[in-house]
Enzyme design. Structure first.
Site, short mmCIF file in Angstrom:
data_model
loop_
_atom_site.label_atom_id
_atom_site.label_comp_id
_atom_site.label_asym_id
_atom_site.label_seq_id
_atom_site.Cartn_x
_atom_site.Cartn_y
_atom_site.Cartn_z
N GLU A 432 0.82 -1.21 0.00
CA GLU A 432 0.00 0.00 0.00
C GLU A 432 0.85 1.26 0.00
O GLU A 432 0.69 2.14 0.85
CB GLU A 432 -0.96 -0.02 1.19
CG GLU A 432 -1.86 -1.25 1.17
CD GLU A 432 -3.07 -1.18 2.07
OE1 GLU A 432 -3.06 -0.39 3.01
OE2 GLU A 432 -4.03 -1.93 1.81
N GLU A 515 -3.99 -8.99 -0.23
CA GLU A 515 -4.59 -8.86 1.09
C GLU A 515 -6.08 -8.91 0.89
O GLU A 515 -6.61 -8.24 0.00
CB GLU A 515 -4.20 -7.49 1.68
CG GLU A 515 -3.73 -7.56 3.10
CD GLU A 515 -3.29 -6.20 3.62
OE1 GLU A 515 -2.14 -5.82 3.35
OE2 GLU A 515 -4.09 -5.53 4.28
C1 GAL Z 1 -4.40 -2.91 5.18
C2 GAL Z 1 -2.92 -2.85 5.52
C3 GAL Z 1 -2.55 -3.80 6.62
C4 GAL Z 1 -3.53 -3.64 7.75
C5 GAL Z 1 -4.92 -3.88 7.26
C6 GAL Z 1 -5.98 -3.83 8.33
O1 GAL Z 1 -4.83 -1.88 4.41
O2 GAL Z 1 -2.16 -3.16 4.38
O3 GAL Z 1 -1.26 -3.56 7.05
O4 GAL Z 1 -3.39 -2.37 8.27
O5 GAL Z 1 -5.22 -2.90 6.30
O6 GAL Z 1 -7.25 -4.02 7.76
#
Ligand code: GAL
Length: 837
Positions: A432, A515
């Site tokens: 991100e 993710e």
């Molecule tokens: C994402 C991020 C992760 C964590 C996650 C929580 O956007 O890449 O590190 O913060 O959100 O939902």
């Protein structure tokens, strides 16, 4: 003091054999002395004296300890500290000193210290002389001690760490939290991480291993010599077996103080392939000769396997499609903090594998080397990640402040350290990052190029947020494989993937969900108390998506390689949705009675939503203590479709809900489920396309039994029930093993539940539980999986949380008296666990 030095001399003389030709790698973890300055655990500031690195610094009063050590996990939790780093006092300045001696017989040798990771801003001195360091706390690094070694005398290594100048979005830990080794070599030896094995050709009949060898000559004169390579089979216990290939002598000519790189190919007949079920490995053994004397032997485990990322058929391992059923995980080990422990890590990976997880993303930093070794042996794929940001930061003092000077060195570190592991399938340069919106900066391309300087056999990637922009704006063309965070849930559902795959110019691209989900829950909570999230698995933050959305997208677009769910385990810090830190509530006390605890709970309920006590995440499929949440079964139903399984939620102990609607969900690998309440069918439900759970939303609660029968393709597949239980009358303890190694590292994990008169687990019981121990052991930590519990992990007393409690036991190094762990709670029959060495 004299005695201590003498003892150190005696020990190192034992280690310091001066035989020619054998590199010696010794454990350097033991007998450090530690002092903390700057910010203290209670928030006070202790001035740091000058020149603690000096040879003569009096460290006799410093605390003695072994590393890996995480000073922050010692706590206490402080409600005034930030939730996103776990409400633990991790900021401070830590000094470690260690005395050792080196035999005068070793005057011609080289001495290196290898740190697997030190949090953070490490600076290292030997005998008062600076020998190196590393700011990024997750990087492994080597320092060369040779110029300043005092032979036959006391030597002192001093390490200064400063976490006050380190930015983190999660709990980073603090201290020398990974292993340290002393490496002794001849002046001519294989360079640090100097062997790289690639496997350019693999057939059923034979495979080629190309072994590149980097050799350092530390002599001030030219050296002529040779090296050889042998390949051996390597078993699951790291025992070398049959030799399967070897080279003839390969001549080398090294100028004074120089390095040479050479490579050689070896043919292995009938290679045993590494895959997720058969984790066959080999060992490449490089022997270096200085003239005709054996100067070094260097061993590198590797495996034969092929990987391919395709545009329309996902990820292929050895030519077969393997959906990436992965999880993202931070590096902490729950109650043990960041201090690495192989046994605890192995337990985490075993739990992940038990619901079908086959891949790990080391979000968002270089992992401990043990993780890769375990992944190789246990059969897990790894997305090996580097950074959480590039040139633009997310936190004060984060990697953006180091990027310019250090990113190439940190990439080189990770890739060269980890590139022989068959488990590693991609290098991730980030997560991100803001640069994803500005392809014209070319940072993504540059990082891909740096990765390929050290390895061209695996793709470079990163996890992009807002993929609707960054997967379409050209950034996706600067990586080899495109990682998209939360693509299914947020950006218009499954169709987004279609756009990505079908865009002109993307014909060669492969994508995956780097993710997904970020669904939140507290284990065992269904009508949640304050600062908890219910476990119906329907709560996600604005940027996330439910597991089902991701499943549907993946089913619709099998070209996508799979997903890495956020997260496998709950982790310390980032307690979304309770990230606010305004609370002034006092810490819980371990000595609290049930009544006092109840009062605390009531107080918690009274305080505002923006005053949470939460200190760890709710994202895990498994809680911080390692206990599965309901989601475990949802993922298992998808990731282990051939394993008969049916799971009901919630539990059925709701005395206050008689007559009230209480939804019942069933997760199953079957395709039809029938639910019964007290023997009466509530109907059969069939899984429709793009549906992943069976829901009975309007069940009216009455105590008794809920039973689910699952069918698959018309046949009975699995059956389960939950029953209303009576009051808890006894404690039940189950240890994950009965024998422990007295090596100071082995651990036994004891799960404690509360049972009623009929031996049924009571899912709501939360009495205060105390552990005590006799024999040569110690209770290292306890936990219960409650993200709001502010009792220090090392306390042997804490309440159960929704019916469960965990004790972690270690044997004293060299101990032999059997361990007896007694677990007690007022008015309940106690439990006893016996552990032998
Ligand atoms: C994402 C991020 C992760 C964590 C996650 C929580 O956007 O890449 O590190 O913060 O959100 O939902």
């Amino acid at each position: 003091m004299k005695q201590i030095i003498f003892f150190a001399i005696a020990c190192l003389d034992l280690l310091g054999l001066s035989a020619w030709g054998q590199r010696e790698v010794s454990n350097f973890d033991r007998d450090w002395r530690f002092a903390r300055f700057g910010l203290q655990a209670d928030g006070a500031r202790l001035p740091e004296p000058d020149s603690l690195e000096a040879y003569g610094t009096d460290d006799t009063g410093w605390r003695k300890l072994d590393v890996p050590h995480d000073w922050a996990i010692e706590g206490p939790f402080r409600i005034d500290l930030e939730g996103f780093t776990g409400k633990l006092p991790w900021k401070g300045i830590g000094w470690y000193r260690k005395h050792f001696t080196v035999s005068v017989k070793d005057k011609k040798k080289r001495f290196y210290l290898d740190f697997d990771g030190a949090m953070a801003n490490a600076e290292v001195w030997l005998n008062g002389q600076k020998v190196g360091g590393r700011p990024f706390g997750y990087s492994s690094f080597r320092v060369d001690l040779t110029p300043y070694v005092r032979f036959g005398e006391d030597n002192v290594v001093a390490v200064r760490l400063n976490t006050e100048k380190f930015g983190a979005r999660w709990y980073p830990g603090a201290g020398i939290y990974r292993h340290v080794r002393l490496v002794k070599t001849e002046p001519v030896h294989v360079a640090h991480w100097g062997v790289f094995v690639t496997t350019p050709e693999i057939t059923d009949d034979y495979a080629m291993a190309s072994v590149s060898v980097e050799i350092d000559n530390n002599r001030q004169q030219a050296v002529a010599g040779h090296y050889t390579v042998d390949i051996y089979e390597l078993d699951a216990h790291d025992v070398i077996g049959k030799r399967v290939a070897s080279t003839s002598k390969r001549p080398i000519a090294l100028n004074a103080a120089s390095t040479v790189v050479d490579s050689v190919s070896l043919r292995v007949e009938s290679p045993k392939i590494w895959d997720l079920e058969h984790t066959n490995r080999y060992m490449a053994c490089v022997s270096v000769y200085d003239k005709n004397k054996l100067a070094d032997v260097y061993e590198t485990p590797f495996g034969f396997r092929t990987i391919q990322f395709t545009h329309d058929n996902g990820f292929l391992l050895n030519g077969k499609r393997v959906p990436i059923n992965g999880t993202c995980n931070h590096h902490d080990l729950g109650a043990l903090g960041a201090a690495v422990n192989r046994v605890a890590l192995e337990r985490q990976l075993r739990i992940l594998k038990s619901f079908g997880c086959n891949a790990l993303r080391t979000s968002h930093n270089p992992p401990a080397p043990e993780l890769l070794e375990l992944a190789d042996k246990m059969g897990l794929l790894v997305m090996d990640e580097l950074f959480d940001c590039w040139t633009v930061g997310k936190q004060e003092n984060d990697y953006s402040t180091l990027f310019e000077k250090w990113h190439e060195k940190d990439i080189e570190m990770l890739v060269c350290r980890d590139r022989n592991h068959p488990s590693v399938i991609m290098w991730s340069t980030g997560n991100e990052v803001y640069e994803q919106y500005k392809p014209e900066t070319g940072v993504a391309r540059h990082l891909t190029e740096v990765v390929h300087r050290f390895d061209t056999t695996r793709p470079a990637t990163f996890g992009a947020s807002y993929p609707s922009k960054s997967a379409m704006n050209g950034t996706e063309l600067q990586v080899d494989v495109h990682g998209m965070n939360y693509a299914a849930g947020v950006y218009g559902g499954p169709d987004f993937y279609g756009e990505f795959l079908n865009k002109k110019g993307h014909e060669h691209l492969s994508g995956y969900s780097s993710e997904s989900s970020s669904t939140m829950s507290s284990r065992g909570e269904y009508f949640p108390r304050k600062f908890h999230v219910d476990s119906y698995d329907l709560t996600e933050p604005g940027w996330g998506g439910l597991p089902d959305w991701e499943f549907a997208a993946l089913d619709k677009y099998p070209g996508i390689c799979g997903e890495f769910v956020w997260t496998g385990f709950d982790y310390l810090g980032e307690p979304t949705p309770f990230n606010s830190d305004a609370s002034v509530l006092l810490n819980h006390s371990a000595a609290m009675t049930e009544e006092e605890l109840q009062k605390q709970r009531e107080e918690l309920v009274r305080i505002e939503r923006n005053r949470p006590t939460s200190r760890s995440s709710y994202f895990g499929i498994v809680d911080l203590a390692g206990f599965p949440k309901d989601r475990y079964y949802l993922y298992k139903s998808r990731w282990m479709p051939d394993t008969p399984m049916v799971h009901i939620l919630p539990h059925w102990n709701f005395p206050d809900r008689v007559g009230e609607v209480t939804p019942v969900f069933v997760y199953s690998s079957g395709d039809v489920v029938e639910l019964f309440l007290n023997g009466k069918s509530l109907g059969k439900k069939e899984r429709k396309p793009y549906e992943y759970r069976f829901r009975w939303d309007s069940v009216v609660y009455e105590p008794g039994e809920l039973k689910a029968i699952a069918y698959k393709q018309g046949r009975k597949w699995a059956e389960t029930f939950v029953r209303t239980t009576g009051q808890a009358v006894a404690l039940k303890a189950v240890a994950d093993k009965k024998r422990i190694k007295a090596d100071g590292e082995d651990l036994v994990f004891v799960t404690v539940s509360l049972v009623d008169r009929e031996g049924r687990a009571v899912p709501t019981a939360e009495p205060v539980i105390s552990c005590s121990l006799t024999g040569d052991g110690e209770i290292v930590a306890t936990d219960n999986g409650d993200p709001t519990c502010l009792i220090t992990f090392s306390e042997p007393t804490r309440p159960a949380f929704n019916g469960l409690f965990l004790a972690i036991v270690k044997a004293k190094r060299g101990g032999h008296k059997p361990i007896r762990l007694t677990i007690e709670s007022k008015d309940l029959e106690k439990a006893v666990v016996d552990i032998t060495m």
